[in-house]
Design a protein around this motif. Structure first.
Motif, PDB file in Angstrom:
ATOM      1  N   LYS A   1      -0.771  -5.196  -6.086  1.00  0.00           N
ATOM      2  CA  LYS A   1      -0.564  -6.627  -5.856  1.00  0.00           C
ATOM      3  C   LYS A   1       0.844  -6.985  -6.334  1.00  0.00           C
TER       4      LYS A   1
ATOM      5  N   ASP B   1      -3.404  -0.130 -14.509  1.00  0.00           N
ATOM      6  CA  ASP B   1      -4.798  -0.292 -14.123  1.00  0.00           C
ATOM      7  C   ASP B   1      -5.020  -1.645 -13.468  1.00  0.00           C
ATOM      8  N   GLU B   2      -4.390  -2.678 -14.001  1.00  0.00           N
ATOM      9  CA  GLU B   2      -4.535  -4.014 -13.432  1.00  0.00           C
ATOM     10  C   GLU B   2      -3.697  -4.149 -12.167  1.00  0.00           C
ATOM     11  N   ASP B   3      -4.196  -4.966 -11.256  1.00  0.00           N
ATOM     12  CA  ASP B   3      -3.509  -5.264 -10.000  1.00  0.00           C
ATOM     13  C   ASP B   3      -3.334  -4.043  -9.107  1.00  0.00           C
ATOM     14  N   VAL B   4      -4.130  -3.004  -9.317  1.00  0.00           N
ATOM     15  CA  VAL B   4      -4.066  -1.783  -8.502  1.00  0.00           C
ATOM     16  C   VAL B   4      -5.444  -1.499  -7.925  1.00  0.00           C
ATOM     17  N   ASP B   5      -5.490  -1.211  -6.648  1.00  0.00           N
ATOM     18  CA  ASP B   5      -6.742  -0.862  -5.961  1.00  0.00           C
ATOM     19  C   ASP B   5      -6.572   0.522  -5.350  1.00  0.00           C
ATOM     20  N   ARG B   6      -7.301   1.501  -5.865  1.00  0.00           N
ATOM     21  CA  ARG B   6      -7.187   2.876  -5.383  1.00  0.00           C
ATOM     22  C   ARG B   6      -8.243   3.152  -4.316  1.00  0.00           C
ATOM     23  N   GLY B   7      -7.818   3.662  -3.180  1.00  0.00           N
ATOM     24  CA  GLY B   7      -8.746   4.012  -2.117  1.00  0.00           C
ATOM     25  C   GLY B   7      -9.268   5.431  -2.273  1.00  0.00           C
TER      26      GLY B   7
ATOM     27  N   ALA C   1      -3.081   3.718  -2.444  1.00  0.00           N
ATOM     28  CA  ALA C   1      -3.229   2.912  -3.652  1.00  0.00           C
ATOM     29  C   ALA C   1      -2.457   1.623  -3.435  1.00  0.00           C
ATOM     30  N   ASP C   2      -3.142   0.492  -3.559  1.00  0.00           N
ATOM     31  CA  ASP C   2      -2.548  -0.811  -3.284  1.00  0.00           C
ATOM     32  C   ASP C   2      -2.111  -1.482  -4.579  1.00  0.00           C
TER      33      ASP C   2
ATOM     34  N   SER D   1       0.841  -1.193   0.000  1.00  0.00           N
ATOM     35  CA  SER D   1       0.000   0.000   0.000  1.00  0.00           C
ATOM     36  C   SER D   1       0.874   1.240   0.000  1.00  0.00           C
TER      37      SER D   1
END
Length: 337
Positions: free
Chosen positions: A259, A236-242, A256-257, A213
Motif C-alpha cells: 500500500k 509486515d504492515e501494509d503488505v499483502d502476500r499472494g 506481494a502488494d 504489486s
C-alpha cells in the motif's frame, strides 16, 4: 541409472523434502463446452499429463515425460490406461452424489488423489478428496482409514461406503501404486524438476491509488519468498502476500502488494521488493520507483493485470483443484465434520 536415481531420492544431503504426485479427476454435466471427463497428473505441482474426452488422447505436458515414454513405455501405458479407463469407474462410483444433490443446470464432480513421500523418514502420506460443484463433499483420511463427510448428503453416502471395500482399495492405491509411479517418474524428472529458473520481476499498479504489486513470474522451483522492506527491514504492515501459483510452462508466479497511498514520494526510494529462490544465493531486489511501474491508467490500456496472463482453459475447475491441493490437510481437519 534407476538405482542411482532412487538412491538420490533416498539420500538427500539437504534438509528433508516431501515429494508429491497428484491426480485431478473431473466429471461434468450440463455444459457441452466442458469435456465430460478430465484427468490430469502433477509431479511436484508441475503438470505432466492431461486427458479429456473431447481430445480422447493422453498428452504429455513436459519434456521429461517424453523421455519417460521412450525409456519406460510400459509405465506410460499403465498411466494412460488408468486415466482413460477410470472414467467409467468414476461415473459409477459418484452416481450417488447426483442422487443426493442433483438439480438442473451444470454440475461438476471433482476428485483429488495425492501421495507424498518423505525422503528422510520414508513416511508415506496421502489423501483422496471429492468435491461437488466446488464444495467439499467426502474425504478419505488415510491415517484413521475413515471417510469424512462434509455435509448431511455426504453422510448418507459415507454410511454406504463404510460397508464396502473402498477403504482398502484407496489405501493400497495411495501407499503402493501411487508411490511406485512417483519413483518411476523421478528417474526421468529429476534433472528437469531440480533446476533453478530465476524469474522476471515487475512492478504493477492498476490505478494511482492502488497498491503497487511486485510480481515475479517464470521461477522454478516453487520454494520461494517475496516481501517488501523499508530501509532494509522487512515489512509486515501494509503488505499483502499472494500465494505461489503455477504457470502453463511448469514454472511459477507470485506477488506481494504494498500500500503506497500514505507513502510520501520522497520516501519511495527507501522501499524495496525482495525475491528469494531456494538454491539461489543472490536475492533479486527491485526498488520502488514510479518510473519502473507498469500501469493501465498511464497509457489508457485496459487489458487487466499482467499477472493474470497465465490462465487455464477451464479456470473454475482447475482453480478449484489448485486451491484444494494447497489447503487439503487443513480442509480435512477444519471443513469436515
Amino acid at each position: 541409472m534407476k538405482k542411482l536415481m532412487i538412491l538420490l531420492l533416498s539420500c538427500q544431503v539437504a534438509s528433508a523434502v516431501r515429494y508429491s504426485l497428484t491426480f485431478y479427476l473431473i466429471l461434468s454435466s450440463g455444459d457441452p463446452n466442458i469435456p465430460r471427463y478430465m484427468a490430469m497428473g502433477d509431479l511436484e505441482r508441475v503438470r505432466m499429463i492431461y486427458y479429456d474426452t473431447n481430445i480422447d488422447r493422453a498428452e504429455p505436458r513436459h519434456d521429461w515425460v517424453r523421455k519417460l515414454i521412450q525409456g519406460d513405455p510400459e509405465l506410460w501405458d499403465e498411466i494412460v490406461m488408468n486415466a482413460v479407463n477410470y472414467y467409467q469407474f468414476f461415473k459409477t462410483e459418484t452416481d450417488s452424489f447426483k442422487r443426493s444433490n442433483q438439480t438442473g443446470g451444470v454440475h461438476i464432480i471433482q476428485q483429488i488423489l495425492d501421495c507424498e513421500w518423505d525422503d528422510e523418514t520414508f513416511e508415506v502420506d496421502g489423501y483422496n478428496q471429492y468435491g461437488y460443484d466446488g464444495e467439499d463433499f467426502l474425504a478419505f483420511d488415510l491415517k484413521t482409514e475413515t471417510w469424512i463427510a462434509a455435509n448431511p448428503q455426504a453422510k448418507i453416502i459415507k454410511q454406504e461406503w463404510d460397508k464396502n471395500q473402498r477403504l482398502l482399495f484407496w489405501k493400497y492405491f495411495l501407499t503402493n501404486t501411487c508411490l511406485r509411479w512417483m519413483k518411476g517418474f523421478w528417474i526421468y524428472a529429476w534433472g528437469s524438476l531440480y533446476r533453478t529458473d530465476r524469474p522476471s520481476v515487475s512492478l504493477l499498479q492498476k490505478t494511482p491509488s492502488s497498491p503497487v504489486s511486485c510480481h515475479a513470474t517464470g521461477f522454478y522451483p516453487d520454494r520461494a519468498m517475496m516481501f517488501w522492506t523499508k530501509d532494509g527491514e522487512e515489512l509486515d504492515e501494509d503488505v499483502d502476500r499472494g500465494e505461489i501459483l503455477p504457470n502453463h510452462d511448469g514454472t511459477f508466479q507470485m506477488r506481494a502488494d504494498l500500500k503506497v497511498s500514505s507513502i510520501p514520494s520522497k520516501d519511495w526510494r527507501r522501499y524495496d521488493c525482495v525475491f528469494q529462490l531456494s538454491g539461489v544465493k543472490e536475492d533479486i531486489i527491485t526498488k520502488l520507483d514510479k518510473a519502473e511501474i507498469r500501469t493501465n491508467w498511464r497509457n489508457g490500456n485496459d487489458d487487466g493485470d499482467q499477472s493474470e496472463k497465465h490462465t487455464f482453459n477451464v479456470p473454475f475447475l482447475l482453480d478449484y483443484c489448485d486451491v484444494k491441493k494447497q489447503n487439503i490437510h487443513t480442509s480435512v481437519k477444519t471443513n469436515f465434520s
